[in-house]
Design a protein around this motif. Structure first.
Motif, PDB file in Angstrom:
ATOM      1  N   SER A 269       0.826  -1.205   0.000  1.00  0.00           N
ATOM      2  CA  SER A 269       0.000   0.000   0.000  1.00  0.00           C
ATOM      3  C   SER A 269       0.865   1.261   0.000  1.00  0.00           C
ATOM      4  O   SER A 269       1.998   1.257   0.494  1.00  0.00           O
ATOM      5  CB  SER A 269      -0.913   0.025   1.232  1.00  0.00           C
ATOM      6  OG  SER A 269      -1.829  -1.051   1.205  1.00  0.00           O
TER       7      SER A 269
ATOM      8  N   GLN B  19      -5.577   6.161   0.101  1.00  0.00           N
ATOM      9  CA  GLN B  19      -4.806   4.925   0.088  1.00  0.00           C
ATOM     10  C   GLN B  19      -4.912   4.246  -1.275  1.00  0.00           C
ATOM     11  O   GLN B  19      -6.000   4.126  -1.842  1.00  0.00           O
ATOM     12  CB  GLN B  19      -5.293   3.955   1.166  1.00  0.00           C
ATOM     13  CG  GLN B  19      -4.495   2.649   1.205  1.00  0.00           C
ATOM     14  CD  GLN B  19      -5.045   1.672   2.238  1.00  0.00           C
ATOM     15  OE1 GLN B  19      -6.192   1.773   2.657  1.00  0.00           O
ATOM     16  NE2 GLN B  19      -4.223   0.726   2.652  1.00  0.00           N
TER      17      GLN B  19
ATOM     18  N   LYS C 236      -3.474   0.712  -3.574  1.00  0.00           N
ATOM     19  CA  LYS C 236      -2.952  -0.641  -3.363  1.00  0.00           C
ATOM     20  C   LYS C 236      -2.244  -1.195  -4.588  1.00  0.00           C
ATOM     21  O   LYS C 236      -1.839  -2.360  -4.601  1.00  0.00           O
ATOM     22  CB  LYS C 236      -4.092  -1.594  -2.966  1.00  0.00           C
ATOM     23  CG  LYS C 236      -4.647  -1.319  -1.576  1.00  0.00           C
ATOM     24  CD  LYS C 236      -5.679  -2.351  -1.188  1.00  0.00           C
ATOM     25  CE  LYS C 236      -6.162  -2.148   0.239  1.00  0.00           C
ATOM     26  NZ  LYS C 236      -5.112  -2.382   1.237  1.00  0.00           N
TER      27      LYS C 236
END
Length: 417
Positions: A252, A305, A307
């Motif tokens: 991440s 965030q 990924k």
């Protein structure tokens, strides 16, 4: 001479009179019906919010306490497993030069072994040509995006491929060359034994050669509670440095930026959003809102965030970006072409009612045809439309000739002779 001069003057007068009549006719025609058209075309609009913040990752700086000449064994963004070699340290320049000779010899042996195993077949040559073309395109793309580290690694591969291709034209004794080179390599390895110390990875992660001092200041945990003033006051820790580099842990990455309360509300209402960085990343990246910090003077720190694509972000830190809330695609026409006209609609019971319908007039053959539309987006001087009709001949399509200005327009009006 006088007769000829008089005739010439009469002819010039008639020409000027004809030109004046022509332009006068065109002016009257335009004033009577100032018809102008344009071509509708497909267009995409992004609703965005400008942001400025920091890319944050979980990072571990590698120890740099070895004296000697450092030679990195990894490229930017390469994944390393636990115990994998990150770099080698050589005691002096002679040891480093010896290792360079070993590497060059290994590359040459590999090239000759490839040619020998391929037996100089046509398929092998065609495969090499294809690989060389792909590497040329990759080097060009890396240069365009400013990724010089990628250019270096791709350039080495390209040189090796070109040498392999060159060997396919030679008729030299490959067996004899290989035997001689292998013996030379064996002797060099014997000389180089024990001349280098290996630096290995303590944990698995992505390698990055750049240590900027933010590794211990900005962490995934520390950014969760930052206020806008604290984020703007962030400074790199000058005591954190390493010539070896660092490892980026996990999968991440995060982007922290201070935004206005109204912008944060728009982001939360949009649900899923994307980030478009101003440089070094070729495409938009899907992200989620992980947290919104305490409000301070109408602003809060938002942490996004992501990924995926972590290997492309190893060199990013302080970055400007666009938060993409929504992407709309439709047909673009000038705002002046949009019209609202009354239309009679008949319901299932046969009752007629007059409704105001938004649409544009298009040139179909020699007549003006009204095509109902739905307005998706209104920009500066243009609108983005979607057809609101399913009837054949009434559907607005990309490439239609749309009437921008005209006088006394109505559906079915003959506008061209």
């Amino acid at each position: 001479m006088k007769s000829t001069s008089f005739a010439t003057r009469i002819l010039m007068l008639l020409v000027c009179l004809g030109v004046a009549v022509y332009f006068g006719y065109q002016s009257l025609r335009y004033l009577g019906d100032p018809l102008t058209t344009t071509v509708a075309y497909a267009y995409t609009v992004d609703e965005t919010i400008d942001a400025s913040g920091y890319v944050v990752r979980s990072e571990q700086v590698l120890e740099d306490n070895d004296s000697g000449l450092l030679r990195l064994a990894r490229v930017e963004g390469e994944r390393i497993s636990v115990g994998g070699t990150v770099a080698s340290v050589y005691a002096d320049q002679a040891s480093l030069d010896l290792q360079s000779r070993i590497d060059a010899l290994e590359a040459r042996i590999e090239q000759l072994e490839y040619v020998q195993s391929a037996s100089l077949s046509y398929e092998a040559s065609a495969k090499l040509d294809s690989q060389i073309t792909q590497d040329l395109l990759a080097v060009r793309a890396a240069l365009a995006s400013g990724r010089l580290d990628t250019v270096e690694s791709r350039g080495s591969e390209l040189r090796a491929l070109v040498m392999k291709r060159d060997y396919t034209y030679s008729g030299d004794d490959l067996d004899g060359q290989l035997e001689s080179l292998r013996q030379e390599l064996k002797d060099l390895r014997r000389q180089a034994a024990g001349s280098a110390r290996r630096i290995s990875a303590p944990v698995s992660g992505l390698y990055s050669a750049v240590v900027d001092g933010y590794e211990t200041v900005l962490t995934p945990e520390s950014i969760q509670e930052l206020t806008p003033s604290q984020l703007s006051a962030v400074r790199a820790d000058s005591t954190v440095r390493s010539h070896v580099g660092k490892l980026i842990l996990g999968d991440s990455w995060y982007y922290a930026a201070a935004l206005r309360t109204g912008e944060i509300k728009d982001i939360q209402e949009a649900g899923s959003v994307s980030l478009r960085f101003s440089k070094d990343v070729a495409r938009d990246l899907d992200v989620t809102v992980q947290s919104v910090g305490w409000e301070e003077n109408g602003r809060s720190v938002v942490v996004f965030q992501g990924k995926y694509d972590l290997a492309q972000l190893t060199l990013l830190r302080q970055q400007s970006a666009e938060v993409i809330l929504n992407t709309m695609s439709g047909i673009r026409v000038p705002q002046e072409a949009l019209r609202v006209v009354p239309r009679t609609v008949t319901d299932e019971d046969g009752r007629e009612t007059e409704v105001q319908t938004t649409g544009v007039y298009c040139v179909v053959g020699v007549t003006a045809v009204f095509k109902p539309v739905e307005v998706l987006y209104s920009g500066e001087g243009f609108v983005l439309l979607r057809s609101a009709s399913t009837r054949a001949g009434r559907i607005l399509r990309s490439g239609d000739e749309v009437i921008v200005t005209a006088r006394d327009l109505y559906d079915g009006k003959v506008i061209r002779e």
